[in-house]
Design an enzyme around this catalytic site. Sequence first.
Site, short mmCIF file in Angstrom:
data_model
loop_
_atom_site.label_atom_id
_atom_site.label_comp_id
_atom_site.label_asym_id
_atom_site.label_seq_id
_atom_site.Cartn_x
_atom_site.Cartn_y
_atom_site.Cartn_z
N PHE A 133 0.82 -1.22 0.00
CA PHE A 133 0.00 0.00 0.00
C PHE A 133 0.85 1.27 0.00
O PHE A 133 0.35 2.35 -0.34
CB PHE A 133 -0.96 0.00 1.20
N LYS A 134 2.12 1.15 0.37
CA LYS A 134 2.96 2.36 0.44
C LYS A 134 3.11 3.03 -0.92
O LYS A 134 3.42 4.22 -0.99
CB LYS A 134 4.30 2.03 1.06
N ASP A 135 2.88 2.29 -2.00
CA ASP A 135 2.94 2.89 -3.34
C ASP A 135 1.93 4.03 -3.50
O ASP A 135 2.18 4.95 -4.27
CB ASP A 135 2.64 1.83 -4.42
N LEU A 145 3.82 6.99 -2.04
CA LEU A 145 5.18 7.24 -2.53
C LEU A 145 5.26 7.49 -4.03
O LEU A 145 6.15 8.19 -4.50
CB LEU A 145 6.12 6.11 -2.08
#
Length: 453
Positions: A110-112, A115
């Site tokens: 999910f960090k995409d 970021l």
Amino acid sequence: MKFISTRGQTPALGFSDAVATGLAPDGGLYLPESLPAISSADLARWEKLGYADLCFEFMRIFATDIPVEELRAIVAKSYTRFSHPEIAPLRRLDARTHVLELFHGPTLAFKDFALQLLGNLYERQCRVRRESINVLGATSGDTGAAAIHGLLGKPGTGIFILFPDGRVSPLQERQMACTGVDNVFALAVDGTFDDAQAALKEVFGDQAFRTGHRLSAVNSINLARVLPQCVYYLYAWLRLPASERGNVEFVVPTGNFGNVCAGWLLQQMGVPIAGFKVATNQNDILHRLFTTGEYRVGDVHPSLAPSMDIQVSSNFERFLYYSLGCNQARVREVMQTFKATGGYTFENFDRGSFSSSRCTDGEIQGIIGRVYREHGYVVDPHTACGFKELNPDRISVVLATAHPAKFPDAIRAATGVESTHPALEALKSLPIVKYRIKATPTAIRTFIDQHAV
Ligand SMILES: *Cc1c(COP(=O)(O)O)cnc(C)c1O
């Protein structure tokens, strides 16, 4: 819109400056000066929007210093590398349970979501200021990979990610070290994640070095890590049948409180979300807080869900600020006590609409197997923590934070299934380019001197 520090001892900044600054100079975290209100008319207007358009409508409330059409283009570009047409598909498992799949971005976690956007904001910053920027971070896995893929090949940027050699998963290492792109430096540190983190802190403490190379930190406290994460809660909420919307509880596998903090902020802005469940692994500082009112660090015990192996939840300070009635002196007091004694006990702690759970490694294995048997659906070890005990009185939306193929051994052990993903398979034939360095400030500075843009 202006952004203030939770600790109130530094001037308010516009969006782009708050993003470029990261951690506020007084040690606090940036938040909107006042939270905007989202009305039911806004929600009705946004109901039919696709993901990127919705994200633009949401971000323009905050990023008021970026020309509107430029912001629209930046946001649109940030979601082109997701492999699912819906970006964040909501999948129903049964009458009371949905999964929100947040793993269709380039690094399958999910960090995409934040970021990819942050990378494009940095790129704009370089262009507008005619300056290069060198991004530096330490990772125990997913953050480094997502940061690298956010900045991949962007002109004017260099990215240096330290990771403990041999202690991130082989696939995570490949995501960082097989890009074949020359502004990316995957630094394999001889030591632990904490050694890398400590050395990095010293490098950032060297003001002359920091300003000389225009160093910027990628970590989860950046404002631009939190706000874009509000959007998938909103998107999911808008996709629920109207009859379920008022009764939804989002279940969030968490460690740093970053992800769940984003959802909670959206609720504070007026989106009628019934509650949040904070789902931890055996590193349970947040579960202990929400059950006892005591916030106290413990030792970190490595688990099957390594991206949640955290004992100090850095984003907690944002929640604290609101819980203390936006009283910045009180925030400073609590954070000082916490820093000095490793804990803080809240009197009359009000957990609001939060509930929590804790999941051991044994339970994670059991849950992966059970969810697979009951629903034919494979969850990764982080997502599994969310399934610990769903509230029978609510509609649960469990956030799936990583693709199971990132953790093939745990999935095989629990289900017998071989979980694969084409993006990960493709990495296996690419050469690994990593730089081995010592976990000392001198070694890191020397490397950056040689390779910075
Ligand atoms: C980073 C990460 C988490 C924890 O995120 P928080 O911001 O601490 O809530 C959970 N799952 C995965 C897969 C992650 O990469």
